[in-house]
Design a protein around this motif. Structure first.
Motif, short mmCIF file in Angstrom:
data_model
loop_
_atom_site.label_atom_id
_atom_site.label_comp_id
_atom_site.label_asym_id
_atom_site.label_seq_id
_atom_site.Cartn_x
_atom_site.Cartn_y
_atom_site.Cartn_z
N ASN A 204 0.81 -1.22 0.00
CA ASN A 204 0.00 0.00 0.00
C ASN A 204 0.84 1.26 0.00
N ASP A 205 2.12 1.12 -0.39
CA ASP A 205 3.03 2.27 -0.47
C ASP A 205 3.15 2.72 -1.92
N PRO A 206 2.58 3.86 -2.30
CA PRO A 206 2.62 4.32 -3.70
C PRO A 206 4.05 4.52 -4.22
N PHE A 207 4.95 4.99 -3.35
CA PHE A 207 6.31 5.24 -3.81
C PHE A 207 7.00 3.94 -4.20
N THR A 208 6.79 2.87 -3.42
CA THR A 208 7.41 1.58 -3.75
C THR A 208 6.87 1.04 -5.06
N VAL A 209 5.57 1.15 -5.27
CA VAL A 209 4.98 0.69 -6.54
C VAL A 209 5.55 1.49 -7.71
N ALA A 210 5.68 2.81 -7.54
CA ALA A 210 6.24 3.65 -8.61
C ALA A 210 7.68 3.25 -8.90
N GLN A 211 8.44 2.93 -7.87
CA GLN A 211 9.82 2.46 -8.07
C GLN A 211 9.86 1.19 -8.91
N GLN A 212 9.01 0.24 -8.57
CA GLN A 212 9.04 -1.04 -9.26
C GLN A 212 8.53 -0.90 -10.70
N LEU A 213 7.56 -0.05 -10.91
CA LEU A 213 7.12 0.23 -12.29
C LEU A 213 8.26 0.83 -13.10
N THR A 214 9.05 1.68 -12.48
CA THR A 214 10.20 2.28 -13.16
C THR A 214 11.22 1.22 -13.51
N HIS A 215 11.43 0.26 -12.63
CA HIS A 215 12.31 -0.86 -12.94
C HIS A 215 11.88 -1.57 -14.21
N ILE A 216 10.59 -1.89 -14.27
CA ILE A 216 10.08 -2.63 -15.44
C ILE A 216 10.21 -1.78 -16.70
N GLU A 217 9.89 -0.49 -16.59
CA GLU A 217 10.00 0.41 -17.76
C GLU A 217 11.43 0.42 -18.29
N LEU A 218 12.40 0.58 -17.39
CA LEU A 218 13.80 0.66 -17.82
C LEU A 218 14.28 -0.66 -18.41
N GLU A 219 13.80 -1.77 -17.86
CA GLU A 219 14.20 -3.06 -18.41
C GLU A 219 13.67 -3.23 -19.83
N ARG A 220 12.39 -2.93 -20.03
CA ARG A 220 11.81 -3.07 -21.37
C ARG A 220 12.50 -2.13 -22.36
N LEU A 221 12.76 -0.91 -21.91
CA LEU A 221 13.39 0.06 -22.80
C LEU A 221 14.80 -0.35 -23.20
N SER A 222 15.51 -1.01 -22.29
CA SER A 222 16.91 -1.31 -22.53
C SER A 222 17.12 -2.26 -23.71
N TYR A 223 16.08 -2.97 -24.11
CA TYR A 223 16.22 -3.93 -25.21
C TYR A 223 15.85 -3.33 -26.56
N ILE A 224 15.32 -2.13 -26.59
CA ILE A 224 14.91 -1.53 -27.86
C ILE A 224 16.13 -0.99 -28.58
N GLY A 225 16.41 -1.51 -29.77
CA GLY A 225 17.52 -1.03 -30.58
C GLY A 225 17.11 0.17 -31.41
N PRO A 226 18.04 1.09 -31.69
CA PRO A 226 17.67 2.28 -32.47
C PRO A 226 17.14 1.94 -33.85
N GLU A 227 17.59 0.79 -34.43
CA GLU A 227 17.10 0.42 -35.76
C GLU A 227 15.63 0.07 -35.75
N GLU A 228 15.06 -0.27 -34.59
CA GLU A 228 13.64 -0.61 -34.54
C GLU A 228 12.76 0.59 -34.84
N PHE A 229 13.25 1.80 -34.53
CA PHE A 229 12.50 3.00 -34.89
C PHE A 229 12.43 3.15 -36.41
N VAL A 230 13.52 2.85 -37.09
CA VAL A 230 13.53 2.91 -38.55
C VAL A 230 12.61 1.85 -39.12
N GLN A 231 12.67 0.64 -38.58
CA GLN A 231 11.84 -0.45 -39.07
C GLN A 231 10.35 -0.15 -38.89
#
Length: 462
Positions: A204-231
């Motif tokens: 029930n801690d909003p800050f902890t949930v926001a932290q963990q959502l940020t973890h997931i966001e950064l993990e997903r983003l880290s796999y996106i290659g710049p060429e995928e924007f072109v594709q």
């Protein structure tokens, strides 16, 4: 700009200018300059401009821009083949009688170019033809001094690690999608049996949930290659006789997976709000997610912020008039104002600029995180691509458009891949912990946060 540091002791920065651009008169025929700035050129001339020589190494910005945009005109494996041919023939790498001093001068620069390619665009090397050309060229380079053999081995091992991590990640995503489909079937058949505990009962801690959502966001983003924007935005070139360089060359789909994550988070918010049977419980869940959204805004996680707002504006939630009457909406109104789409998201863009500036001048690690609203970023890149011509009227390729496109992609890649590395492992999450998750700060592995991770993993099908 994603860059690879030169090999220590191999590249003598005093012997050549790393930012050297040839002038129009000195350059390979077919390059066109304006005020000593390269504005266009034939494909062959641009490829020659990419290949280093004894006294020349291409500008790092040009390397990234051309490797990114050249796939609009030529397959990466074809470009690699041409680069290997130029390096072998022009620099006489295959000639055993070649001057050893000349080879020692050119070999580090070729290795540097290949290393930048493998580190910035590793997905290109999932093609066996790319790997075959790379092995052929590196074998010629490694046949000389021992230091080159070590450099080639290090580069190859790094490339294999990246491709292995990507394969593991894609395999995990496949399992996620399969599990989500199975759970959806169970939910339709036995709704109550499929529901376990709600999110608030776990954390029930909003800050902890926001932290963990940020973890997931950064993990997903880290796999996106710049060429995928072109594709994502490539169109058939009418000058190529119906030939499309991406018809058989989609090596990754991490961009689509990240967009799916946004939608899944939105539906999670709507589901959590609608699950309680009493109005006061639903109102408490709404206020909880408002606080989570505010913490995401404070962290700089605009993508999760927008996903939460989107979930709360879905019809099943917005129509709960009696529930909303029990909610203190002042904070929610402020957040909606920040993400107001009017005037092309003017308020959001202002906040994003402020967060970016804060990240640049930040003293604490937490202030360095900036995750933009990804769908709007994609839209901006799309219209940037649509507004520029890939070819000029006299037919040469126009790097002016790809340069602007690459500049935006570069800022995105740099934004998502900072320099400091931090990992958080979760047993319930069988996704590999990639070497490029950069969160800037380390979370403590407490029992409560691990329980929250497991809840998010189960609810989101992770």
């Amino acid at each position: 700009m994603p860059q690879t540091p030169p090999f220590t002791g191999q590249l003598n920065t005093g012997s050549y200018n790393k930012n050297l651009y040839q002038t129009k008169e000195e350059g390979y025929p077919g390059l066109y300059y304006n005020d000593n700035n390269l504005v266009s050129g034939s494909l062959e001339a641009l490829i020659h401009h990419l290949v280093p020589t004894v006294d020349y190494y291409p500008d790092r910005t040009y390397i990234f821009t051309f490797l990114l945009s050249s796939r609009l005109f030529i397959h990466p494996y074809e470009l690699m083949s041409k680069v290997c041919h130029l390096c072998t023939e022009q620099q006489r790498l295959g000639d055993p009688q070649a001057d050893k001093m000349r080879v020692r001068k050119i070999a580090p620069k070729i290795l540097q170019l290949l290393t930048e390619w493998t580190e910035t665009f590793p997905y290109d090397f999932r093609d066996e033809r790319m790997m075959r050309s790379l092995k052929e060229l590196t074998h010629r380079l490694a046949s000389g001094d021992e230091i080159y053999r070590k450099a080639v081995s290090q580069m190859s091992q790094g490339l294999i690690r990246r491709l292995t991590v990507l394969s593991q990640y894609e395999e995990a995503l496949g399992k996620i999608n399969a599990t989500a489909a199975e759970r959806l079937t169970v939910l339709k058949a036995k709704p109550q049996a499929a529901i376990q505990r709600d999110l608030l009962s776990i954390c029930n801690d909003p800050f902890t949930v926001a932290q963990q959502l940020t973890h997931i966001e950064l993990e997903r983003l880290s796999y996106i290659g710049p060429e995928e924007f072109v594709q994502a935005f490539v169109h058939k070139d009418p000058l190529d006789n119906d030939k499309n360089c991406f018809s058989d060359h989609k090596k990754a789909s991490n961009l689509e997976a990240y967009v799916d994550w946004f939608n899944r988070l939105s539906y999670l918010v709507a589901t959590e709000i609608c699950m309680p049977g009493k109005k006061k419980h639903r109102a408490r869940v709404i206020e909880f997610f408002i606080d989570v959204a505010r913490e995401c805004f404070n962290i700089g996680n605009f993508n999760s912020l927008m996903a939460i707002i989107s979930g709360m504006n879905m019809s099943p939630v917005s129509r709960l008039k009696k529930t909303w009457s029990k909610v203190k909406t002042a904070k929610f109104d402020i957040l909606e104002h920040q993400m107001d789409p009017s005037s092309n998201f003017y308020n959001y863009r202002t906040a994003l600029r402020g967060a970016t500036q804060r990240s640049i001048t930040a003293n604490s690690s937490r202030e360095k995180i900036v995750i933009p609203f990804f769908s709007l970023l994609i839209k901006d890149i799309y219209f940037l691509n649509e507004g520029c011509a890939n070819r000029l009227q006299n037919a040469p390729a126009n790097p002016g458009c790809p340069l602007s496109f690459a500049s935006t992609a570069t800022r995105s890649v740099t934004l998502f891949r900072p320099s400091r590395v931090s990992r958080t492992r979760c047993r319930a999450r069988r996704c590999p912990s990639p070497p490029y998750i950069h969160t800037h700060y380390t979370w403590k592995s407490t029992k409560g946060r691990l329980l929250l991770w497991r809840s998010l993993c189960w609810t989101l099908g992770l």
